[in-house]
Design a protein around this motif. Structure first.
Motif, PDB file in Angstrom:
ATOM      1  N   ALA A 262       4.497  -2.459  11.100  1.00 55.53           N
ATOM      2  CA  ALA A 262       4.249  -1.321  10.222  1.00 55.53           C
ATOM      3  C   ALA A 262       2.781  -0.921  10.285  1.00 55.53           C
ATOM      4  O   ALA A 262       2.446   0.272  10.327  1.00 55.53           O
ATOM      5  CB  ALA A 262       4.651  -1.662   8.795  1.00 55.53           C
ATOM      6  N   ALA A 263       1.893  -1.915  10.292  1.00 55.76           N
ATOM      7  CA  ALA A 263       0.466  -1.618  10.373  1.00 55.76           C
ATOM      8  C   ALA A 263       0.130  -0.871  11.657  1.00 55.76           C
ATOM      9  O   ALA A 263      -0.667   0.086  11.650  1.00 55.76           O
ATOM     10  CB  ALA A 263      -0.340  -2.912  10.278  1.00 55.76           C
TER      11      ALA A 263
ATOM     12  N   ILE B  20      -2.961  -6.608   8.595  1.00 59.73           N
ATOM     13  CA  ILE B  20      -3.426  -5.237   8.747  1.00 59.73           C
ATOM     14  C   ILE B  20      -4.286  -5.094  10.007  1.00 59.73           C
ATOM     15  O   ILE B  20      -4.115  -4.150  10.788  1.00 59.73           O
ATOM     16  CB  ILE B  20      -4.205  -4.807   7.488  1.00 59.73           C
ATOM     17  CG1 ILE B  20      -3.250  -4.726   6.292  1.00 59.73           C
ATOM     18  CG2 ILE B  20      -4.899  -3.468   7.706  1.00 59.73           C
ATOM     19  CD1 ILE B  20      -3.948  -4.662   4.944  1.00 59.73           C
ATOM     20  N   ARG B  21      -5.185  -6.031  10.222  1.00 63.42           N
ATOM     21  CA  ARG B  21      -6.040  -5.965  11.418  1.00 63.42           C
ATOM     22  C   ARG B  21      -5.227  -6.117  12.698  1.00 63.42           C
ATOM     23  O   ARG B  21      -5.588  -5.542  13.730  1.00 63.42           O
ATOM     24  CB  ARG B  21      -7.121  -7.051  11.347  1.00 63.42           C
ATOM     25  CG  ARG B  21      -8.204  -6.780  10.311  1.00 63.42           C
ATOM     26  CD  ARG B  21      -9.404  -7.711  10.502  1.00 63.42           C
ATOM     27  NE  ARG B  21     -10.455  -7.419   9.518  1.00 63.42           N
ATOM     28  CZ  ARG B  21     -10.586  -8.055   8.359  1.00 63.42           C
ATOM     29  NH1 ARG B  21      -9.756  -9.036   8.038  1.00 63.42           N
ATOM     30  NH2 ARG B  21     -11.550  -7.726   7.527  1.00 63.42           N
ATOM     31  N   SER B  22      -4.129  -6.867  12.623  1.00 59.01           N
ATOM     32  CA  SER B  22      -3.299  -7.030  13.829  1.00 59.01           C
ATOM     33  C   SER B  22      -2.686  -5.712  14.267  1.00 59.01           C
ATOM     34  O   SER B  22      -2.266  -5.575  15.416  1.00 59.01           O
ATOM     35  CB  SER B  22      -2.191  -8.063  13.573  1.00 59.01           C
ATOM     36  OG  SER B  22      -1.175  -7.523  12.740  1.00 59.01           O
ATOM     37  N   GLY B  23      -2.643  -4.738  13.370  1.00 62.53           N
ATOM     38  CA  GLY B  23      -2.119  -3.420  13.727  1.00 62.53           C
ATOM     39  C   GLY B  23      -3.159  -2.495  14.318  1.00 62.53           C
ATOM     40  O   GLY B  23      -2.853  -1.332  14.609  1.00 62.53           O
TER      41      GLY B  23
ATOM     42  N   ALA C  39      -7.969   0.252   4.470  1.00 62.68           N
ATOM     43  CA  ALA C  39      -8.046  -0.063   5.899  1.00 62.68           C
ATOM     44  C   ALA C  39      -8.434   1.188   6.668  1.00 62.68           C
ATOM     45  O   ALA C  39      -7.894   2.280   6.422  1.00 62.68           O
ATOM     46  CB  ALA C  39      -6.709  -0.590   6.400  1.00 62.68           C
ATOM     47  N   ARG C  40      -9.388   1.013   7.571  1.00 61.59           N
ATOM     48  CA  ARG C  40      -9.840   2.121   8.420  1.00 61.59           C
ATOM     49  C   ARG C  40      -9.988   1.604   9.854  1.00 61.59           C
ATOM     50  O   ARG C  40     -10.193   0.410  10.082  1.00 61.59           O
ATOM     51  CB  ARG C  40     -11.169   2.693   7.917  1.00 61.59           C
ATOM     52  CG  ARG C  40     -11.096   3.242   6.493  1.00 61.59           C
ATOM     53  CD  ARG C  40     -12.470   3.673   5.998  1.00 61.59           C
ATOM     54  NE  ARG C  40     -12.972   4.818   6.759  1.00 61.59           N
ATOM     55  CZ  ARG C  40     -12.748   6.077   6.427  1.00 61.59           C
ATOM     56  NH1 ARG C  40     -12.007   6.371   5.358  1.00 61.59           N
ATOM     57  NH2 ARG C  40     -13.245   7.060   7.150  1.00 61.59           N
TER      58      ARG C  40
END
Length: 375
Positions: A281-282, A351-354, A373-374
């Motif tokens: 999803a991320a 989140i960073r894995s996306g 998240a950016r």
């Protein structure tokens, strides 16, 4: 409470029968304190159905609007039977949910209790939480089987209208925090929304979060996505009831990994941990963001270790996670099952894995944390 050494006298064991030395190694003060805690817990568990009954029959609202009443007076006002009301009112007074005046025989709803039970616009309105208790009970056989099989329980297969209760539980937090503090905590997002931005609310449920933003930012356009068709139907009904144009706010069935479009802001409210593949999803959110776009992730408040979550809020969230969140995730592909108390560190990793380079905690409340998240 009588000493535990003498409590066995009432158990019905035959005279002279061998008994275990239950007091050996037992601290009676700690035992009695724990029994007191459990009795309070049982009282709370027993009370949940009575609280939702009072809500369903309009009893709290009647007491709020028309003032203190005897059972007979409340019967006349509410159209309910006096004998049932006498028992219900007595329980509510014993629970300190209502105040009782022995001189007049009247029961009253104090203003503080009204904030919790009767005022839907209150920031501490918790009726949705009580409704979820009924869903948990109905869901127990399915979750018990899932414990044995390791399988999940799909969102749409949960007990009663669990997703209705979830929407009702979280709505006050969105109404009182989203526009006032959460969005302003993000970098430059409010200005974009005021000028006119495109927003995707992923996992929108009944659409309360989407509509809160749409009311505040009339120059922006919003689309809410959810994989549960009945929730999308409810979201459209809420939008229509508010008279908001479908051209500016629409709701569609889609998952977090396949929703269409490109957006200045993507939001996920209390749902990332429920997803089967939150990392996937991320990645999809990252691809759906326009240049300079932001992803706001609102999740249940939690520390990064179990010890940090051993508190009343963690207790509620672990219970909901066991009965709802983990089964829902395990019923989907990948089945990451992050759980409602995943914590900021684990969420940031996902989140960073996306493909996001920056993840920070922008705001928090006693019930939620807000991550930005950016790229």
């Amino acid at each position: 409470m009588q000493s535990i050494n003498h409590a066995h006298a009432s158990t019905g064991a035959p005279s002279g029968a061998a008994r275990s030395p239950v007091s050996t190694g037992i601290d009676e003060d700690r035992l009695h304190a724990f029994i007191g805690q459990v009795l309070n817990d049982l009282g709370g568990a027993y009370s949940a159905t009575l609280v939702t009954l009072g809500d369903r029959l309009g009893l709290y609202r009647t007491l709020r609007d028309q003032g203190p009443a005897t059972p007979a007076e409340l019967a006349a006002r509410s159209g309910c039977a006096e004998r049932y009301l006498r028992e219900w009112l007595s329980h509510q007074a014993a629970s300190s949910y209502l105040a009782y005046d022995p001189a007049s025989g009247r029961f009253a709803l104090p203003p503080e209790q009204a904030m919790v039970f009767a005022n839907e616009d209150s920031p501490v309105y918790l009726m949705g939480g009580f409704e979820m208790v009924g869903s948990h009970v109905q869901n127990q056989p399915r979750v018990a089987e899932a414990f044995r099989s390791g399988d999940g329980v799909a969102w749409g297969d949960q007990g009663a209208c669990m997703f209705c209760a979830v929407a009702r539980f979280f709505r006050p937090g969105y109404e009182h925090n989203l526009v006032q503090s959460w969005l302003p905590a993000l970098d430059g997002v409010v200005g974009k929304l005021e000028r006119g931005a495109s927003v995707a609310d992923v996992g929108c449920g009944h659409g309360h979060s989407t509509l809160v933003m749409a009311r505040a930012f009339p120059n922006s356009s919003f689309v809410g996505f959810d994989f549960h068709p009945d929730s999308i139907t409810a979201a459209n009904a809420h939008r229509d009831a508010e008279g908001i144009s479908p051209e500016r706010v629409r709701f569609e069935v889609a998952t977090a990994k396949d929703f269409p479009g490109r957006y200045d802001l993507v939001t996920c409210f209390d749902c990332l941990h429920d997803m089967g593949d939150p990392a996937g999803a991320a990645a999809h959110v990252r691809a759906a963001l326009a240049e300079g776009g932001s992803w706001m992730i609102v999740e249940p408040i939690a520390g990064d270790s179990l010890v940090e979550n051993l508190n009343p809020v963690g207790r509620l969230y672990y219970a909901a996670s066991t009965m709802i969140c983990v089964p829902t995730s395990l019923a989907q592909e990948t089945g990451a099952a992050l759980g409602a108390q995943a914590g900021e560190r684990r969420l940031a990793e996902v989140i960073r894995s996306g493909g996001f380079g920056s993840v920070r905690r922008a705001a928090e409340t006693p019930f939620n944390m807000v991550l930005e998240a950016r790229a």
